[in-house]
Design a protein around this motif. Structure first.
Motif, PDB file in Angstrom:
ATOM      1  N   ARG A   1      10.489   6.590  -0.271  1.00  7.39           N
ATOM      2  CA  ARG A   1       9.182   6.802   0.343  1.00  7.39           C
ATOM      3  C   ARG A   1       8.754   5.560   1.121  1.00  7.39           C
ATOM      4  O   ARG A   1       9.262   4.457   0.920  1.00  7.39           O
ATOM      5  CB  ARG A   1       8.131   7.160  -0.693  1.00  7.39           C
ATOM      6  CG  ARG A   1       7.865   6.125  -1.755  1.00  7.39           C
ATOM      7  CD  ARG A   1       6.453   6.274  -2.301  1.00  7.39           C
ATOM      8  NE  ARG A   1       5.445   6.005  -1.277  1.00  7.39           N
ATOM      9  CZ  ARG A   1       4.145   6.142  -1.459  1.00  7.39           C
ATOM     10  NH1 ARG A   1       3.679   6.583  -2.613  1.00  7.39           N
ATOM     11  NH2 ARG A   1       3.290   5.870  -0.481  1.00  7.39           N
TER      12      ARG A   1
ATOM     13  N   ARG B   1       5.602  -1.834   7.871  1.00  6.91           N
ATOM     14  CA  ARG B   1       6.056  -0.645   7.139  1.00  6.91           C
ATOM     15  C   ARG B   1       7.418  -0.940   6.513  1.00  6.91           C
ATOM     16  O   ARG B   1       8.299  -1.509   7.147  1.00  6.91           O
ATOM     17  CB  ARG B   1       6.175   0.548   8.080  1.00  6.91           C
ATOM     18  CG  ARG B   1       6.883   1.762   7.472  1.00  6.91           C
ATOM     19  CD  ARG B   1       7.061   2.882   8.493  1.00  6.91           C
ATOM     20  NE  ARG B   1       7.958   3.929   8.025  1.00  6.91           N
ATOM     21  CZ  ARG B   1       9.238   4.036   8.358  1.00  6.91           C
ATOM     22  NH1 ARG B   1       9.787   3.139   9.150  1.00  6.91           N
ATOM     23  NH2 ARG B   1       9.982   5.026   7.897  1.00  6.91           N
TER      24      ARG B   1
ATOM     25  N   ARG C   1      -5.696   1.712   2.043  1.00  4.50           N
ATOM     26  CA  ARG C   1      -6.724   1.997   1.043  1.00  4.50           C
ATOM     27  C   ARG C   1      -6.162   2.074  -0.379  1.00  4.50           C
ATOM     28  O   ARG C   1      -6.871   1.830  -1.344  1.00  4.50           O
ATOM     29  CB  ARG C   1      -7.448   3.305   1.386  1.00  4.50           C
ATOM     30  CG  ARG C   1      -8.242   3.226   2.689  1.00  4.50           C
ATOM     31  CD  ARG C   1      -8.989   4.520   2.953  1.00  4.50           C
ATOM     32  NE  ARG C   1      -9.773   4.434   4.184  1.00  4.50           N
ATOM     33  CZ  ARG C   1     -10.979   3.895   4.269  1.00  4.50           C
ATOM     34  NH1 ARG C   1     -11.545   3.398   3.189  1.00  4.50           N
ATOM     35  NH2 ARG C   1     -11.625   3.848   5.417  1.00  4.50           N
ATOM     36  N   HIS C   2      -4.901   2.431  -0.489  1.00  2.00           N
ATOM     37  CA  HIS C   2      -4.298   2.631  -1.814  1.00  2.00           C
ATOM     38  C   HIS C   2      -3.348   1.474  -2.107  1.00  2.00           C
ATOM     39  O   HIS C   2      -2.183   1.470  -1.698  1.00  2.00           O
ATOM     40  CB  HIS C   2      -3.557   3.965  -1.850  1.00  2.00           C
ATOM     41  CG  HIS C   2      -2.831   4.201  -3.140  1.00  2.00           C
ATOM     42  ND1 HIS C   2      -1.648   4.902  -3.209  1.00  2.00           N
ATOM     43  CD2 HIS C   2      -3.112   3.811  -4.421  1.00  2.00           C
ATOM     44  CE1 HIS C   2      -1.227   4.932  -4.470  1.00  2.00           C
ATOM     45  NE2 HIS C   2      -2.103   4.277  -5.214  1.00  2.00           N
TER      46      HIS C   2
ATOM     47  N   TYR D   1       0.827  -1.206   0.000  1.00  4.34           N
ATOM     48  CA  TYR D   1       0.000   0.000   0.000  1.00  4.34           C
ATOM     49  C   TYR D   1       0.862   1.258   0.000  1.00  4.34           C
ATOM     50  O   TYR D   1       1.985   1.271   0.510  1.00  4.34           O
ATOM     51  CB  TYR D   1      -0.895   0.041   1.243  1.00  4.34           C
ATOM     52  CG  TYR D   1      -1.626  -1.246   1.508  1.00  4.34           C
ATOM     53  CD1 TYR D   1      -2.813  -1.556   0.846  1.00  4.34           C
ATOM     54  CD2 TYR D   1      -1.131  -2.173   2.424  1.00  4.34           C
ATOM     55  CE1 TYR D   1      -3.478  -2.738   1.082  1.00  4.34           C
ATOM     56  CE2 TYR D   1      -1.788  -3.368   2.662  1.00  4.34           C
ATOM     57  CZ  TYR D   1      -2.958  -3.649   1.982  1.00  4.34           C
ATOM     58  OH  TYR D   1      -3.610  -4.827   2.218  1.00  4.34           O
ATOM     59  N   GLY D   2       0.277   2.315  -0.518  1.00  3.73           N
ATOM     60  CA  GLY D   2       0.922   3.613  -0.474  1.00  3.73           C
ATOM     61  C   GLY D   2       0.523   4.436   0.726  1.00  3.73           C
ATOM     62  O   GLY D   2       0.998   5.556   0.891  1.00  3.73           O
ATOM     63  N   ASP D   3      -0.343   3.878   1.590  1.00  2.00           N
ATOM     64  CA  ASP D   3      -0.786   4.597   2.777  1.00  2.00           C
ATOM     65  C   ASP D   3      -0.977   3.600   3.914  1.00  2.00           C
ATOM     66  O   ASP D   3      -1.241   2.418   3.701  1.00  2.00           O
ATOM     67  CB  ASP D   3      -2.093   5.338   2.513  1.00  2.00           C
ATOM     68  CG  ASP D   3      -3.234   4.389   2.174  1.00  2.00           C
ATOM     69  OD1 ASP D   3      -3.021   3.469   1.345  1.00  2.00           O
ATOM     70  OD2 ASP D   3      -4.314   4.539   2.747  1.00  2.00           O
ATOM     71  N   GLU D   4      -0.845   4.090   5.149  1.00  3.17           N
ATOM     72  CA  GLU D   4      -0.916   3.225   6.320  1.00  3.17           C
ATOM     73  C   GLU D   4      -2.315   2.671   6.555  1.00  3.17           C
ATOM     74  O   GLU D   4      -2.475   1.632   7.189  1.00  3.17           O
ATOM     75  CB  GLU D   4      -0.423   3.979   7.555  1.00  3.17           C
ATOM     76  CG  GLU D   4      -0.216   3.096   8.775  1.00  3.17           C
ATOM     77  CD  GLU D   4       0.426   3.838   9.924  1.00  3.17           C
ATOM     78  OE1 GLU D   4       0.731   3.180  10.938  1.00  3.17           O
ATOM     79  OE2 GLU D   4       0.630   5.064   9.813  1.00  3.17           O
ATOM     80  N   SER D   5      -3.326   3.343   6.044  1.00  5.60           N
ATOM     81  CA  SER D   5      -4.692   2.861   6.217  1.00  5.60           C
ATOM     82  C   SER D   5      -5.003   1.664   5.311  1.00  5.60           C
ATOM     83  O   SER D   5      -6.016   0.985   5.490  1.00  5.60           O
ATOM     84  CB  SER D   5      -5.692   3.986   5.928  1.00  5.60           C
ATOM     85  OG  SER D   5      -5.646   4.355   4.555  1.00  5.60           O
TER      86      SER D   5
ATOM     87  N   TYR E   1       6.154   2.623   2.360  1.00  4.43           N
ATOM     88  CA  TYR E   1       5.085   1.734   1.910  1.00  4.43           C
ATOM     89  C   TYR E   1       4.667   0.851   3.089  1.00  4.43           C
ATOM     90  O   TYR E   1       5.407   0.715   4.072  1.00  4.43           O
ATOM     91  CB  TYR E   1       5.547   0.842   0.750  1.00  4.43           C
ATOM     92  CG  TYR E   1       5.755   1.570  -0.552  1.00  4.43           C
ATOM     93  CD1 TYR E   1       4.704   1.754  -1.436  1.00  4.43           C
ATOM     94  CD2 TYR E   1       7.006   2.076  -0.897  1.00  4.43           C
ATOM     95  CE1 TYR E   1       4.885   2.428  -2.642  1.00  4.43           C
ATOM     96  CE2 TYR E   1       7.208   2.743  -2.093  1.00  4.43           C
ATOM     97  CZ  TYR E   1       6.136   2.919  -2.962  1.00  4.43           C
ATOM     98  OH  TYR E   1       6.324   3.585  -4.160  1.00  4.43           O
ATOM     99  N   TRP E   2       3.479   0.267   2.955  1.00  3.31           N
ATOM    100  CA  TRP E   2       2.988  -0.655   3.964  1.00  3.31           C
ATOM    101  C   TRP E   2       2.551  -1.943   3.258  1.00  3.31           C
ATOM    102  O   TRP E   2       2.261  -1.933   2.056  1.00  3.31           O
ATOM    103  CB  TRP E   2       1.817  -0.036   4.727  1.00  3.31           C
ATOM    104  CG  TRP E   2       2.252   1.084   5.618  1.00  3.31           C
ATOM    105  CD1 TRP E   2       2.520   1.027   6.960  1.00  3.31           C
ATOM    106  CD2 TRP E   2       2.493   2.454   5.240  1.00  3.31           C
ATOM    107  NE1 TRP E   2       2.917   2.249   7.436  1.00  3.31           N
ATOM    108  CE2 TRP E   2       2.907   3.151   6.407  1.00  3.31           C
ATOM    109  CE3 TRP E   2       2.413   3.156   4.032  1.00  3.31           C
ATOM    110  CZ2 TRP E   2       3.227   4.499   6.402  1.00  3.31           C
ATOM    111  CZ3 TRP E   2       2.731   4.497   4.021  1.00  3.31           C
ATOM    112  CH2 TRP E   2       3.129   5.166   5.194  1.00  3.31           C
TER     113      TRP E   2
END
Length: 557
Positions: free
Chosen positions: A130, A147, A101-102, A95-99, A132-133
């Motif tokens: 950058r 992470r 979603r992406h 993912y591109g976000d910790e939540s 990632y997760w």
């Protein structure tokens, strides 16, 4: 790190597949030996297999490795973690976000019994510099979130690097609180410099007052033994938190196999040593976030490697066990003529050439050697005889001289050696001639204390430590447990030596005992902060005697 539900894992994957054109997941049902997600619970996998957490490692500007190992019963004596003897499909998402979603990457990996149902996914094509997760899913079970971070592009310095390094975590000697505190620091990169796990059976290697926790199983000799021991360590929540917090660069020392081994020579005669070495190497790969280049081949494993962090740093990760000449003079501290034999090597000829070539080719601001044992000379004797550890670089003086001269000749801008092994914090200047303290300093060494090995240790005043008076290039010593966290920038490297007052009780807070700075193009360490001795954490001034320090570091049960 957050744990998301199976439904959220599936929903985000479907959404991205529809919107962003990410390829669909591979069809696990095409291989009759590969379990499909729908059949898992009916075929015996009825509890969470993600008991060992997740990890990432070996980052570059394009990606990194993500890892997990399926083990619903991690301490099973057969080393199989309670898994059936079949392959399973493991879904993974990045993912591109910790939540979560992406979704930027997703796929299916195979977890095979012959590799302990471990999963190693090598990611490429990601953006440089950058966060990632990532996480995994099997059947109804979703792993914790981890992470990772990509390195800057080769032409970029990035925005600075928060790098930590650790070593020596004996499960029986204390709680892994230091790993948890390290995770709370949110580093970009973590180096583990060896003794990730210990081979001893229960109560063989003890601390005063008795061990705090206990190893499961016998001394590790078989593949099943090593798998079980790695699994026991990885069930620790603080270690899992540290793995999930940032990508790791790992190298081993001796206890991942057997105390004080050297190439194909064990410390004590063992008729099955080469089979033991093969088992230990296989289990090490199965349990670490390593790339395919490190897949072991029999008794051999490619572990030394170079990781580039943009223009900021080159990390030269060394293996000082697999290729070394056997330790001289019975592996003791006596004045040893074998230590200066130019034919003896701690790296082996091929690794030495690789390292010297890396120095010549480097254009990095910082060249950092991640390795295992004390690099600077550390004489235990105030008299004319030289009494040093034959297990460290002092036992391989010609190797040390060639490598040090190599970075001097290559005009390496900022050489820094990072070290573990000795269960105490140290900082030192590096010399071409340690016997003449007036000669110029040509590098710097930072040494991390143990996570737990040796028990609590004690606070100590480095100004009263005899090693520092005998060896004026040694600038700092502290015998508490902890880790080192650094901030690497173009103009300086700042190192905070973090310590915990106790590891025999869980939950201690960490604090900075000392801070050292290495300035750009100014070799050597400069102390900028030293916390006064805490009387409640110091047992006795006797802790500063040389013999006690030596005894703490022999690691012999």
């Amino acid at each position: 790190m957050s744990r998301l539900t199976r439904r959220s894992f599936l929903v985000t994957g479907i959404a991205v597949g529809a919107v962003a054109g990410v390829p669909a997941m591979a069809n696990a049902g095409s291989d009759p030996t590969l379990e499909s997600a729908a059949s898992l619970t009916s075929r015996g996998l009825q509890t969470d297999p993600f008991t060992l957490g997740v990890a990432s490692g070996d980052p570059d500007a394009n990606g990194f490795v993500i890892w997990t190992r399926l083990a619903p019963q991690p301490l099973a004596e057969d080393g199989l973690g309670g898994m059936p003897g079949r392959r399973f499909s493991v879904d993974w998402q990045v993912y591109g976000d910790e939540s979560g979603r992406h979704v930027v990457r997703r796929g299916v990996a195979q977890a095979a019994p012959e590799w302990g149902h471990s999963v190693h996914v090598e990611l490429n094509g990601l953006s440089a510099d950058r966060d990632y997760w990532y996480r995994f899913k099997v059947g109804h079970y979703v792993s914790p979130m981890g992470r990772a971070r990509t390195a800057p592009h080769a032409s970029s310095y990035g925005s600075g690097l928060a790098m930590a390094f650790v070593s020596c975590a004996q499960y029986e000697h204390g709680y892994f609180t230091a790993y948890g505190r390290l995770a709370e620091e949110h580093p970009d990169l973590i180096l583990h410099l060896g003794d990730y796990q210990y081979e001893y059976r229960r109560d063989t290697y003890t601390i005063p007052g008795g061990n705090i926790r206990h190893h499961e199983g016998p001394e590790t000799e078989s593949l099943a033994n090593y798998r079980q021991r790695h699994a026991q360590y990885k069930t620790d929540p603080d270690l899992q938190a540290a793995h999930a917090a940032a990508p790791w660069l790992v190298v081993w020392d001796d206890h991942e196999l057997d105390n004080n081994w050297a190439d194909e020579v064990p410390e004590a005669p063992q008729p099955n040593f080469l089979a033991r070495r093969e088992a230990a190497f296989r289990a090490y790969y199965e349990n670490m976030p390593l790339r395919r280049e490190s897949i072991p081949r029999g008794i051999d494993m490619q572990l030394y490697r170079r990781i580039q962090w943009g223009r900021m740093a080159n990390f030269h990760m060394l293996d000082t066990r697999q290729y070394r000449s056997d330790q001289g003079c019975g592996d003791g501290y006596d004045d040893c003529p074998e230590a200066v034999d130019p034919a003896r090597s701690i790296t082996g000829a091929e690794q030495e050439r690789w390292l010297l070539d890396g120095f010549r080719r480097s254009r990095a601001q910082w060249d950092i050697l991640g390795q295992q044992v004390f690099f600077a000379q550390r004489d235990n004797n105030a008299g004319p005889a030289k009494v040093t550890s034959q297990d460290a670089w002092d036992g391989y003086v010609a190797s040390r001289q060639r490598i040090t001269q190599g970075w001097v000749d290559a005009e390496v801008r900022n050489p820094v050696v990072l070290t573990g092994d000795v269960h105490a914090h140290w900082a030192s200047d590096l010399k071409l001639d340690y016997d003449d303290p007036t000669t110029r300093t040509v590098g710097s060494e930072l040494v991390a204390s143990s996570i737990t090995t040796g028990g609590d240790g004690a606070d100590s005043d480095p100004r009263t430590q005899p090693f520092l008076s005998i060896n004026p290039h040694l600038k700092f010593y502290n015998n508490q447990r902890g880790y080192v966290i650094t901030r690497i920038e173009r103009d300086q490297l700042t190192a905070d030596f973090k310590v915990l007052p106790k590891v025999t009780q869980a939950g201690a807070k960490a604090h900075t005992k000392a801070t050292f700075v290495i300035e750009d193009r100014v070799p050597g360490v400069q102390q900028t902060y030293l916390r006064p001795v805490d009387p409640s954490a110091a047992r006795t001034p006797e802790i500063d005697r040389i013999q006690e320090v030596v005894d703490l570091e022999t690691k012999r049960p």
